[in-house]
Design a protein around this motif. Structure first.
Motif, PDB file in Angstrom:
ATOM      1  N   TYR A  63      28.816  19.891 -81.907  1.00 52.23           N
ATOM      2  CA  TYR A  63      29.549  21.142 -82.138  1.00 52.23           C
ATOM      3  C   TYR A  63      28.949  21.989 -83.252  1.00 52.23           C
ATOM      4  O   TYR A  63      29.505  22.999 -83.624  1.00 52.23           O
ATOM      5  N   ASN A  64      27.835  21.536 -83.788  1.00 53.08           N
ATOM      6  CA  ASN A  64      27.333  22.212 -84.980  1.00 53.08           C
ATOM      7  C   ASN A  64      26.027  22.957 -84.740  1.00 53.08           C
ATOM      8  O   ASN A  64      25.290  23.258 -85.659  1.00 53.08           O
ATOM      9  N   GLY A  65      25.713  23.218 -83.474  1.00 53.87           N
ATOM     10  CA  GLY A  65      24.487  23.953 -83.168  1.00 53.87           C
ATOM     11  C   GLY A  65      23.249  23.068 -83.191  1.00 53.87           C
ATOM     12  O   GLY A  65      23.312  21.883 -83.522  1.00 53.87           O
ATOM     13  N   GLY A  66      22.135  23.650 -82.808  1.00 56.59           N
ATOM     14  CA  GLY A  66      20.879  22.910 -82.780  1.00 56.59           C
ATOM     15  C   GLY A  66      20.818  21.872 -81.669  1.00 56.59           C
ATOM     16  O   GLY A  66      19.997  20.963 -81.704  1.00 56.59           O
ATOM     17  N   HIS A  67      21.695  22.033 -80.646  1.00 52.20           N
ATOM     18  CA  HIS A  67      21.784  20.987 -79.615  1.00 52.20           C
ATOM     19  C   HIS A  67      20.548  20.933 -78.724  1.00 52.20           C
ATOM     20  O   HIS A  67      20.161  19.867 -78.270  1.00 52.20           O
TER      21      HIS A  67
END
Lengths: 383, 594
Positions: A63-67
């Motif tokens: 949920y924190n980006g950079g996926h």
């Protein structure tokens, strides 16, 4: 049908575990064994755990980006071990993973992304349809000495013990009985701090022993009614996330006493692999009557009983069977109220025993606790 | 008796004493005289407001009471604005529209800058200069600059942009800050030494390191004596990290010690800084019920007070430095949740800790619920946020952040961040709901009924925490965590079972609906690389001094000195990642709870 075993985790620098906690619970309720690695976990930790646990799939909740980058790194690491098609990667991240992202991710090999608003039932149906009958054959001899081969041997042993379709000759065994590894059994009631203690002992091992020495941990968690299990010990360890540590989580699958039907065979496989100086076996939180180790249980070199100070009355203490047979009794959480009383009562209780036993006081959750140092010296044999 | 038990007793006693007050006012003439006199004085002080349509209204609405018993009950239960138990508001005045020139506040108040809008402008993405540009964009029409900063994952976990496996996370979901130089870039162009600029930093694990960087950066620009002028808040809430947000770095005990060092330092040397924001927001976002949010947040607050007192700190010094941060969603509890929190905090601080008035006031920042926003038919999120905003202002929040409608997808885009800020302006400046009369929507029988039920439920939760060994004992036993997780699980099951309507998701769902495209904010690879390069460059330039500096820090930690004071120097030579790594070697790492 074999039990589905998967690994779930939240990526590095991400603490959003609300979604994955809910999903884990749903999976477990529906018969799946979930090895949960916890949050803030690197791709390296995730792939190591997936190999050692021999899971069929990895679920990542981000949920924190950079996926896009993170999922790719997990895939790259699987690929380096030639595991990319065998261990599948799926995941989700609510609205943070867009359909465009998902297209890029799936082109790179992510098997499935679940979008915001996906009902829990749909995720469950995906797992059932995709992983119910994955074949996990033995590895070719060229893999000898690798963690993935060892891990597969454990899987086959576990399936065999569960009476699943695995012909006996398919269960490989090391050629000679190993003598090198020292086996340490760790037991005690739930909440005593067994996992923390094991992690701290492992930390001392990693720091003090040469870099080619390894330790194995065979950890147990209870199965729920309906055969699922949440195998969560990996999520709370910090120092044991290391290539020198081989950790395997077993569900009890209905067996009482704190261990699994396949523990004995798994231990034998680890021993015969001759890869480990130390093998730690951790039971689930046990009851008063349990004697998981020793003559009546699993043979180990040292049996350690970890006790919390709040076990109840003196009378309760009389009933704890392991106090008679443990080689070492550790009163953990020595900072909490009642630990002095507990220490004195257990000491008194031990006076009736014939054999020589050790009694130690630890505070495993304290950094560099001298009590843990002492236990390490006595049990691991210094070094 | 533990302090939390004392709080429970005090709140219950306060409730019971309400009827005693009524009886006394009806039987004791002298007392009745005093009550009536106070009532008359309060009424006389109320200023007048003139609406644009020519309607004359009182700035403060008091109930029409002519019976002394009922007046005594009102004064006891609700209190006047800015007076114990602060049910209506923390201060005597709130939500004044300064543009109108009218009306005059009914009571003077030296504590707060009256003309300041409660809007906090939240931003954080990319590198320091990107967030800086957003701050300038958002605040260009504001009277005051209240900047609220979100940090990216590597910063929140204290590892920095150089750590293995974090490249993709740099500048995502928040701004990347590794060094004091990044911190200078972050607030460049803002007059940090001026009273109308305040800065808030949403970070807990490495909070002391980040605040030390802020102080050092401000000194570079405004001189060595600027600390006393710096105004703002840093979250630094250790306990809620363990309970819900999972961004703790060091074990609980050293984390609390570093926090106390920072609070101590700020209490002495940074009189305008709030060094902790006791936060329920993340507890609620993790899925807690509103009552759990309130109960855990308040009990955490009392636990901090206990901890600081045990360290020998003076409650009259640190008490006024504590502030709170709550979530506001759409559940009915939010009709009265914050005002009840204000009341319980006031009673607890006064009766269990003997704190003075300034420490009794719960200073509140509210953010609308991120969890309530969904991806399906997402423009509906504008409505959800607007309603939550209204609930927050009905409860008298002192500052507010309204979420962007595109929050389920991304770091807020410029467009929706603007709509979110404008929502507050529409509510407080355009609409007449709050600007003429400060308590237009307060005190209804419904609000009271909800408040009573909420208060009772919070006390029940306090008791449960006590049974688990008090706040810290319960934390170690995972009590709050498991309660929050159970509530989250139930919430999801209710949504998927259709028991809890979510419009566009499980009700009025239109499979053919075409939602507008969201403009995604992503940090390009080159910027991530730039951050790593900058960090490397900083570390290279300071390679000479950094070890010495870290050794000095270790010694301060081991010898029990004030770690925060030392950090303001350490950050001149060391990066966030270097400092965190060293501190972990000295005090250990936080062991995650699941």
């Amino acid at each position: 049908m074999p039990t589905i075993r998967i690994l779930t985790a939240v990526p590095i620098c991400d603490g959003h575990d609300s979604a994955i906690n809910t999903i884990n619970l749903e999976f477990v309720r529906h018969g799946i064994e979930v090895v949960y690695l916890g949050y803030n976990r690197s791709a390296r930790d995730i792939v190591r755990a997936a190999v050692q646990e021999d899971v069929v799939a990895i679920g990542v909740s981000s949920y924190n980006g950079g996926h896009v980058e993170f999922f790719e790194e997990v895939l790259d690491r699987l690929d380096q071990l030639r595991l990319k098609p065998m261990i599948r990667l799926f995941g989700g991240g609510g609205g943070t993973i867009t359909r465009d992202d998902a297209r890029i991710m799936s082109a790179r090999g992510v098997h499935r992304i679940f979008f915001a608003g996906t009902p829990l039932a749909e995720t469950l149906a995906y797992l059932r349809a995709t992983y119910s009958d994955v074949v996990q054959p033995p590895y070719a001899p060229s893999f000898m000495g690798t963690d993935q081969m060892l891990s597969r041997e454990l899987t086959l042993a576990e399936r065999d013990s569960a009476g699943e379709k695995t012909a006996p000759e398919q269960v490989p065994m090391g050629s000679k009985p190993g003598r090198k590894a020292k086996v340490i059994g760790v037991t005690g009631p739930g909440g005593a701090g067994k996992t923390t203690l094991i992690d701290e002992l492992t930390y001392r091992f990693l720091r003090s022993r040469p870099a080619d020495q390894r330790v194995a941990i065979l950890s147990h968690d209870p199965s729920m009614v309906g055969s699922g299990a949440l195998l969560g010990d990996r999520a709370t360890i910090i120092y044991s996330q290391d290539d020198r540590v081989f950790m395997r989580s077993l569900a009890t699958r209905g067996q009482a006493g704190g261990l699994s039907p396949s523990t004995r065979r798994c231990l034998e496989i680890l021993r015969r692999s001759e890869q480990f100086q130390i093998i730690l076996v951790e039971t689930i939180g046990t009851g008063q009557e349990a004697i998981p180790f020793g003559m009546e249980g699993l043979p180990v070199d040292h049996a350690v009983l970890v006790m919390p100070p709040d076990y109840g009355s003196r009378l309760q203490l009389q009933k704890i069977a392991m106090i008679d047979s443990a080689d070492a009794i550790v009163v953990n959480k020595s900072d909490s109220q009642g630990s002095r009383t507990a220490f004195a009562e257990i000491e008194d209780r031990m006076r009736f025993n014939q054999n020589s036993q050790m009694l130690l006081r630890t505070q495993a959750n304290r950094h560099r606790d001298p009590g843990v140092d002492q236990l390490f010296q006595k049990i691991f044999g210094g070094g | 008796m533990s302090s939390l038990s004392q709080v429970i007793v005090a709140v219950e006693k306060h409730r019971r004493s309400g009827s005693e007050q009524v009886q006394r006012a009806r039987t004791d003439h002298e007392f009745a005289e005093r009550v009536l006199q106070r009532w008359q004085e309060a009424k006389q002080k109320i200023g007048a407001a003139m609406t644009p349509t020519g309607l004359r209204l009182p700035r403060l609405a008091l109930p029409d009471l002519d019976e002394v018993g009922e007046i005594a009950r009102f004064l006891w239960d609700e209190g006047l604005p800015g007076e114990f138990p602060f049910l209506t508001s923390a201060y005597a005045e709130q939500y004044l529209d300064p543009a109108s020139g009218e009306p005059t506040p009914h009571v003077g108040n030296g504590e707060k800058t009256g003309s300041e809008e409660p809007t906090r402008l939240f931003a954080g993405f990319g590198l320091a200069e990107d967030t800086n540009a957003r701050f300038h964009y958002l605040s260009r029409n504001q009277r005051s600059q209240r900047l609220s900063t979100a940090f990216d994952g590597p910063t929140l976990y204290g590892v920095g942009a150089g750590a293995e496996g974090v490249f993709g996370k740099i500048g995502e979901g928040g701004v990347a800050i590794d060094t004091v130089e990044d911190m200078e870039r972050l607030y460049a162009g803002f007059a940090l030494d001026q009273p109308d600029v305040s800065v808030s930093m949403t970070i807990s694990g490495p909070a002391p390191i980040l605040l030390a960087m802020y102080v050092a950066a401000a000194k570079h620009r405004f001189g060595p004596d600027v600390s006393v002028k710096l105004r703002g808040t840093i979250q630094a809430d250790v306990l809620k990290e363990v309970q819900a947000q999972n961004e703790l770095i060091f074990p609980i005990e050293p984390s609390l010690r570093f926090l106390a060092d920072m609070v101590d330092y700020c209490s002495q040397q940074m009189p305008r800084w709030y060094p902790i924001s006791i936060s329920g927001y993340h507890i609620a976002e993790a899925g807690a019920t509103p009552v759990q949010q309130a109960a855990y947040t308040l009990s955490n607050g009392f636990a901090y007070v206990d901890y600081f007192l045990n360290r020998g700190m003076d409650v009259s010094v640190f008490g006024p430095r504590l502030s709170f941060f709550l979530d506001c969603g759409l559940d009915i509890e939010y009709v009265a949740l914050s005002r009840i929190c204000r009341k319980i905090w006031a009673i607890g601080m006064r009766d269990a800790f003997g704190a003075d008035k300034r420490s009794q006031i719960l200073k509140l920042h509210t953010q609308t619920s991120g969890r309530s926003l969904i991806a399906a038919d997402w423009p509906n999120n504008l409505t959800r946020t607007a309603l939550e905003l209204m609930l927050a202002c009905m409860n008298g929040t002192n500052s507010c952040h309204s979420n962007s409608a595109d929050e389920p997808f991304t770091t807020p885009s410029e467009e929706y961040a603007r709509y979110a800020a404008h929502a507050q302006a529409i509510l407080l400046e355009e609409s007449g709901l709050f600007k003429h009369m400060m308590n237009t929507l307060q005190g209804s029988p419904g609000m009271k009924a909800v408040g009573n039920a909420v208060e009772k439920a919070i006390l029940e939760e306090f008791r449960a925490i006590e049974q688990q060994g008090g706040v810290v004992g319960a934390v170690e036993r995972r009590y709050q965590r498991s309660q929050i997780q159970a509530a989250a699980h139930q919430l999801e099951r209710q949504i998927y079972g259709g028991i809890r309507p979510v419009i566009g998701l499980n009700r009025y769902h239109d499979p053919d609906a075409n939602w507008p495209e969201v403009q995604m904010i992503r940090t390009p690879k080159e910027k991530k690389q730039l951050q790593q390069d900058r960090l490397q460059d900083f570390e290279k330039r300071h390679a000479g001094e950094h070890l010495q500096s870290l050794d000095r820090l270790s010694r301060v930690v081991e010898q029990g000195g004030n770690v925060f004071g030392e950090l303001t120097d350490t950050v001149e030579h060391c990066s966030l990642g270097q400092i965190t790594k060293r501190l972990c070697e000295v005090v250990g790492k936080f062991r995650p709870m699941v």
